[in-house]
Design a protein around this motif. Structure first.
Motif, PDB file in Angstrom:
ATOM      1  N   LYS A  67       0.836  -1.215   0.000  1.00 19.43           N
ATOM      2  CA  LYS A  67       0.000   0.000   0.000  1.00 19.43           C
ATOM      3  C   LYS A  67       0.864   1.255   0.000  1.00 19.43           C
ATOM      4  N   SER A  68       2.071   1.172   0.565  1.00 21.19           N
ATOM      5  CA  SER A  68       2.957   2.336   0.540  1.00 21.19           C
ATOM      6  C   SER A  68       3.388   2.643  -0.891  1.00 21.19           C
ATOM      7  N   ARG A  69       3.458   1.603  -1.728  1.00 23.88           N
ATOM      8  CA  ARG A  69       3.833   1.803  -3.143  1.00 23.88           C
ATOM      9  C   ARG A  69       2.617   2.098  -4.030  1.00 23.88           C
ATOM     10  N   HIS A  70       1.446   1.600  -3.617  1.00 25.37           N
ATOM     11  CA  HIS A  70       0.218   1.769  -4.427  1.00 25.37           C
ATOM     12  C   HIS A  70      -0.917   2.273  -3.528  1.00 25.37           C
ATOM     13  N   PRO A  71      -0.773   3.503  -2.997  1.00 20.31           N
ATOM     14  CA  PRO A  71      -1.797   3.980  -2.038  1.00 20.31           C
ATOM     15  C   PRO A  71      -3.206   4.049  -2.641  1.00 20.31           C
ATOM     16  N   ASP A  72      -3.284   4.280  -3.949  1.00 21.73           N
ATOM     17  CA  ASP A  72      -4.601   4.359  -4.603  1.00 21.73           C
ATOM     18  C   ASP A  72      -5.286   2.999  -4.683  1.00 21.73           C
ATOM     19  N   LYS A  73      -4.527   1.915  -4.434  1.00 27.31           N
ATOM     20  CA  LYS A  73      -5.100   0.561  -4.531  1.00 27.31           C
ATOM     21  C   LYS A  73      -5.272  -0.071  -3.139  1.00 27.31           C
ATOM     22  N   ALA A  74      -5.184   0.748  -2.091  1.00 29.63           N
ATOM     23  CA  ALA A  74      -5.159   0.205  -0.722  1.00 29.63           C
ATOM     24  C   ALA A  74      -6.354  -0.706  -0.424  1.00 29.63           C
ATOM     25  N   GLY A  75      -7.548  -0.269  -0.794  1.00 25.73           N
ATOM     26  CA  GLY A  75      -8.738  -1.067  -0.506  1.00 25.73           C
ATOM     27  C   GLY A  75      -8.708  -2.421  -1.201  1.00 25.73           C
ATOM     28  N   LEU A  76      -8.240  -2.411  -2.443  1.00 27.57           N
ATOM     29  CA  LEU A  76      -8.163  -3.654  -3.221  1.00 27.57           C
ATOM     30  C   LEU A  76      -7.104  -4.588  -2.655  1.00 27.57           C
ATOM     31  N   ILE A  77      -6.000  -4.019  -2.189  1.00 25.29           N
ATOM     32  CA  ILE A  77      -4.927  -4.828  -1.608  1.00 25.29           C
ATOM     33  C   ILE A  77      -5.417  -5.489  -0.316  1.00 25.29           C
ATOM     34  N   ASP A  78      -6.157  -4.729   0.504  1.00 27.31           N
ATOM     35  CA  ASP A  78      -6.653  -5.279   1.779  1.00 27.31           C
ATOM     36  C   ASP A  78      -7.614  -6.452   1.583  1.00 27.31           C
ATOM     37  N   LEU A  79      -8.304  -6.461   0.451  1.00 31.05           N
ATOM     38  CA  LEU A  79      -9.243  -7.559   0.193  1.00 31.05           C
ATOM     39  C   LEU A  79      -8.538  -8.914   0.198  1.00 31.05           C
ATOM     40  N   TRP A  80      -7.257  -8.922  -0.197  1.00 34.90           N
ATOM     41  CA  TRP A  80      -6.508 -10.184  -0.296  1.00 34.90           C
ATOM     42  C   TRP A  80      -6.572 -10.928   1.037  1.00 34.90           C
ATOM     43  N   GLY A  81      -6.318 -10.222   2.120  1.00 33.22           N
ATOM     44  CA  GLY A  81      -6.378 -10.852   3.433  1.00 33.22           C
ATOM     45  C   GLY A  81      -7.791 -10.970   3.962  1.00 33.22           C
ATOM     46  N   GLU A  82      -8.604  -9.924   3.753  1.00 32.92           N
ATOM     47  CA  GLU A  82      -9.954  -9.898   4.333  1.00 32.92           C
ATOM     48  C   GLU A  82     -10.858 -10.970   3.730  1.00 32.92           C
ATOM     49  N   ARG A  83     -10.678 -11.256   2.453  1.00 32.50           N
ATOM     50  CA  ARG A  83     -11.583 -12.183   1.755  1.00 32.50           C
ATOM     51  C   ARG A  83     -10.815 -13.318   1.083  1.00 32.50           C
ATOM     52  N   TYR A  84      -9.706 -13.718   1.736  1.00 34.82           N
ATOM     53  CA  TYR A  84      -8.842 -14.753   1.156  1.00 34.82           C
ATOM     54  C   TYR A  84      -9.618 -16.033   0.854  1.00 34.82           C
ATOM     55  N   GLY A  85     -10.566 -16.366   1.722  1.00 34.10           N
ATOM     56  CA  GLY A  85     -11.345 -17.596   1.536  1.00 34.10           C
ATOM     57  C   GLY A  85     -12.089 -17.653   0.213  1.00 34.10           C
ATOM     58  N   GLU A  86     -12.409 -16.476  -0.339  1.00 35.29           N
ATOM     59  CA  GLU A  86     -13.147 -16.455  -1.608  1.00 35.29           C
ATOM     60  C   GLU A  86     -12.273 -16.846  -2.801  1.00 35.29           C
ATOM     61  N   MET A  87     -10.960 -16.944  -2.575  1.00 35.21           N
ATOM     62  CA  MET A  87     -10.075 -17.443  -3.636  1.00 35.21           C
ATOM     63  C   MET A  87     -10.204 -18.955  -3.800  1.00 35.21           C
ATOM     64  N   VAL A  88     -10.870 -19.582  -2.828  1.00 30.68           N
ATOM     65  CA  VAL A  88     -11.103 -21.040  -2.865  1.00 30.68           C
ATOM     66  C   VAL A  88     -12.612 -21.264  -2.960  1.00 30.68           C
ATOM     67  N   PRO A  89     -13.150 -21.281  -4.186  1.00 25.13           N
ATOM     68  CA  PRO A  89     -14.600 -21.376  -4.327  1.00 25.13           C
ATOM     69  C   PRO A  89     -15.148 -22.775  -4.088  1.00 25.13           C
ATOM     70  N   ASP A  90     -14.316 -23.805  -4.309  1.00 23.03           N
ATOM     71  CA  ASP A  90     -14.844 -25.170  -4.259  1.00 23.03           C
ATOM     72  C   ASP A  90     -13.670 -26.151  -4.235  1.00 23.03           C
ATOM     73  N   ARG A  91     -14.015 -27.413  -4.072  1.00 20.87           N
ATOM     74  CA  ARG A  91     -12.992 -28.465  -4.155  1.00 20.87           C
ATOM     75  C   ARG A  91     -12.660 -28.733  -5.625  1.00 20.87           C
ATOM     76  N   VAL A  92     -11.538 -29.386  -5.857  1.00 23.09           N
ATOM     77  CA  VAL A  92     -11.193 -29.820  -7.218  1.00 23.09           C
ATOM     78  C   VAL A  92     -12.067 -31.037  -7.542  1.00 23.09           C
ATOM     79  N   ALA A  93     -12.674 -31.041  -8.712  1.00 26.78           N
ATOM     80  CA  ALA A  93     -13.668 -32.061  -9.066  1.00 26.78           C
ATOM     81  C   ALA A  93     -13.132 -33.483  -8.892  1.00 26.78           C
TER      82      ALA A  93
END
Length: 208
Positions: A67-93
């Motif tokens: 965020k110190s390098r991309h202050p305009d993207k701070a909210g988007l960067i924080d999502l990585w930790g806040e909503r990390y679980g959404e990167m795993v939508p399901d099990r592998v078939a």
């Protein structure tokens, strides 16, 4: 003795072998276009940046640097930790049924994953088949990452593995090669069908 008499354990990578993981599953929800999303993942929240989480750096600390390098993207960067679980939508078939069949056959199952601290228990809550893994070594907790031989040694010690009697499964060729160098049998995961065929050919699963 045949292979079936020799093999006594299977080690699974988790991301993109047992469960689907891709930051796009989260960021597709917040960007208007694929192109904007790809630019953000290519220039801001890159895989290289994310690897620090797998090495054990907290989401907060790693986000602060970015965020110190991309202050305009701070909210988007924080999502990585806040909503990390959404990167795993399901099990592998179709892999969960293979895990269950191996477990039922008495094969010792373990996990070796490059993953941030604290996320594995959440996954076990969502995907009960992960609870069948007896010992799971998580890179973020160890400060070590695949393909470094040292993290394989941690699992070998904790799980009491004999590599020559253990099949290692991972979607990354480098991680499989590292396992082979340590004396494991290896399988590069490309899908449940190929894995099932390999497990049958090794005598770990009965022919269907």
């Amino acid at each position: 003795e045949g292979l079936a008499d020799r093999l006594e354990a299977v080690v699974f990578d988790i991301g993109n072998v047992l469960v689907q993981w891709d930051p796009r599953h989260l960021y597709r929800k917040v960007f208007a276009s694929e192109a904007e999303m790809e630019a953000f993942l290519g220039e801001v929240c890159t895989m290289e940046w994310h690897l620090e989480h797998d090495r054990g750096l907290s989401f907060a600390e790693n986000a602060a640097r970015l965020k110190s390098r991309h202050p305009d993207k701070a909210g988007l960067i924080d999502l990585w930790g806040e909503r990390y679980g959404e990167m795993v939508p399901d099990r592998v078939a179709d892999v969960a049924s293979l895990v269950e069949a191996l477990d039922a056959a008495g094969i010792a199952l373990h996990g070796l994953t490059n993953m941030p601290v604290g996320f594995f228990p959440e996954l076990c809550g969502r995907f009960p088949e992960l609870r069948r893994l007896r010992k799971t070594v998580v890179s973020g907790e160890e400060g070590l990452m695949k393909p470094d031989a040292a993290i394989y040694e941690v699992l070998i010690g904790r799980a009491g593995l004999t590599p020559a009697r253990t099949l290692f499964i991972d979607d990354s060729p480098r991680n499989v090669e590292a396992a082979l160098r340590l004396g494991f049998l290896g399988h590069r995961f490309t899908g449940a069908g190929e894995l099932a065929a390999e497990l049958r050919s090794l005598g770990l699963l009965r022919p269907s």
